[in-house]
Design a protein around this motif. Structure first.
Motif, PDB file in Angstrom:
ATOM      1  N   UNK A   1       0.890  -1.135  -0.024  1.00  0.00           N
ATOM      2  CA  UNK A   1      -0.017  -0.006  -0.150  1.00  0.00           C
ATOM      3  C   UNK A   1       0.955   1.310  -0.080  1.00  0.00           C
ATOM      4  N   UNK A   2       0.502   2.172  -0.874  1.00  0.00           N
ATOM      5  CA  UNK A   2       1.186   3.525  -1.150  1.00  0.00           C
ATOM      6  C   UNK A   2       0.522   4.661  -0.410  1.00  0.00           C
ATOM      7  N   UNK A   3       1.066   5.504   0.310  1.00  0.00           N
ATOM      8  CA  UNK A   3       0.431   6.712   1.007  1.00  0.00           C
ATOM      9  C   UNK A   3      -0.089   7.473  -0.323  1.00  0.00           C
ATOM     10  N   UNK A   4      -1.332   7.862  -0.113  1.00  0.00           N
ATOM     11  CA  UNK A   4      -2.124   8.728  -1.027  1.00  0.00           C
ATOM     12  C   UNK A   4      -2.291   8.134  -2.459  1.00  0.00           C
ATOM     13  N   UNK A   5      -2.490   6.915  -2.623  1.00  0.00           N
ATOM     14  CA  UNK A   5      -2.787   6.231  -3.765  1.00  0.00           C
ATOM     15  C   UNK A   5      -3.600   5.067  -3.223  1.00  0.00           C
ATOM     16  N   UNK A   6      -4.946   5.093  -4.094  1.00  0.00           N
ATOM     17  CA  UNK A   6      -6.076   4.322  -3.718  1.00  0.00           C
ATOM     18  C   UNK A   6      -5.790   2.732  -4.302  1.00  0.00           C
ATOM     19  N   UNK A   7      -4.689   2.549  -5.229  1.00  0.00           N
ATOM     20  CA  UNK A   7      -4.577   1.039  -5.510  1.00  0.00           C
ATOM     21  C   UNK A   7      -3.273   0.678  -5.015  1.00  0.00           C
ATOM     22  N   UNK A   8      -3.230  -0.703  -4.639  1.00  0.00           N
ATOM     23  CA  UNK A   8      -2.013  -1.140  -4.349  1.00  0.00           C
ATOM     24  C   UNK A   8      -1.026  -1.972  -5.073  1.00  0.00           C
ATOM     25  N   UNK A   9       0.184  -2.163  -5.075  1.00  0.00           N
ATOM     26  CA  UNK A   9       1.201  -2.657  -5.914  1.00  0.00           C
ATOM     27  C   UNK A   9       1.099  -4.127  -5.591  1.00  0.00           C
ATOM     28  N   UNK A  10       0.954  -4.891  -6.315  1.00  0.00           N
ATOM     29  CA  UNK A  10       1.185  -6.153  -6.302  1.00  0.00           C
ATOM     30  C   UNK A  10       1.875  -6.962  -6.938  1.00  0.00           C
ATOM     31  N   UNK A  11       3.209  -7.869  -6.399  1.00  0.00           N
ATOM     32  CA  UNK A  11       4.081  -8.466  -6.999  1.00  0.00           C
ATOM     33  C   UNK A  11       4.149  -9.892  -6.621  1.00  0.00           C
ATOM     34  N   UNK A  12       4.465 -10.843  -7.756  1.00  0.00           N
ATOM     35  CA  UNK A  12       4.679 -12.345  -6.986  1.00  0.00           C
ATOM     36  C   UNK A  12       6.183 -12.517  -7.381  1.00  0.00           C
TER      37      UNK A  12
ATOM     38  N   UNK B   1      11.908  -5.360 -11.757  1.00  0.00           N
ATOM     39  CA  UNK B   1      11.996  -4.556 -10.318  1.00  0.00           C
ATOM     40  C   UNK B   1      11.219  -3.618 -10.121  1.00  0.00           C
ATOM     41  N   UNK B   2      10.710  -3.713  -8.926  1.00  0.00           N
ATOM     42  CA  UNK B   2       9.766  -2.576  -8.269  1.00  0.00           C
ATOM     43  C   UNK B   2      10.589  -2.049  -7.217  1.00  0.00           C
ATOM     44  N   UNK B   3      10.727  -0.679  -7.335  1.00  0.00           N
ATOM     45  CA  UNK B   3      11.319   0.204  -6.214  1.00  0.00           C
ATOM     46  C   UNK B   3      10.423   1.186  -5.819  1.00  0.00           C
ATOM     47  N   UNK B   4      10.278   1.049  -4.361  1.00  0.00           N
ATOM     48  CA  UNK B   4       9.066   2.001  -3.590  1.00  0.00           C
ATOM     49  C   UNK B   4       9.975   2.727  -2.640  1.00  0.00           C
ATOM     50  N   UNK B   5       9.673   4.117  -2.472  1.00  0.00           N
ATOM     51  CA  UNK B   5      10.427   4.554  -1.398  1.00  0.00           C
ATOM     52  C   UNK B   5       9.843   4.339  -0.069  1.00  0.00           C
ATOM     53  N   UNK B   6      10.796   4.135   0.814  1.00  0.00           N
ATOM     54  CA  UNK B   6      10.249   3.505   2.322  1.00  0.00           C
ATOM     55  C   UNK B   6       9.367   4.558   2.802  1.00  0.00           C
ATOM     56  N   UNK B   7       9.439   5.747   2.736  1.00  0.00           N
ATOM     57  CA  UNK B   7       8.558   6.859   3.323  1.00  0.00           C
ATOM     58  C   UNK B   7       7.344   6.935   2.793  1.00  0.00           C
ATOM     59  N   UNK B   8       6.959   6.442   1.614  1.00  0.00           N
ATOM     60  CA  UNK B   8       5.678   6.180   0.951  1.00  0.00           C
ATOM     61  C   UNK B   8       5.009   5.096   1.376  1.00  0.00           C
ATOM     62  N   UNK B   9       5.575   3.935   2.103  1.00  0.00           N
ATOM     63  CA  UNK B   9       4.846   2.661   2.204  1.00  0.00           C
ATOM     64  C   UNK B   9       3.820   2.964   3.498  1.00  0.00           C
TER      65      UNK B   9
END
Length: 76
Positions: free
Chosen positions: A8-19, A51-59
């Motif tokens: 789940x990402x802050x201020x984003x209604x959709x979640x990222x899904x990865x297998x 590769x998916x890269x997500x900033x830690x502060x936005x998780x």
């Protein structure tokens, strides 16, 4: 074996899904390092090598599924 991870990402209604082919313990270690400030980003590689890269502060949350082998065929 593969693990489904939902992020789940802050201020984003959709979640990222990865297998990912990583184990649940490996994913848990990466998530813990990202959330405790050790790593600035959470980086995961999916089954196809992307590769998916997500900033830690936005998780906002991370859901780690159970490890399961890939099912093949009509009975899957």
């Amino acid at each position: 074996m593969s693990v489904e991870v939902k992020i789940g990402i802050d201020n984003n209604p959709r979640e990222l899904a990865v297998t990912t082919p990583a184990t649940g313990e490996e994913v848990d270690a990466k998530v813990s390092a990202a959330l405790d400030g050790t790593d600035a980003v959470l980086s995961l590689v999916d089954e196809k090598g992307s590769r998916m890269i997500v900033p830690s502060a936005k998780i906002s949350y991370v859901e780690i599924g159970t490890s399961e082998s890939r099912r093949v065929g009509f009975g899957a």
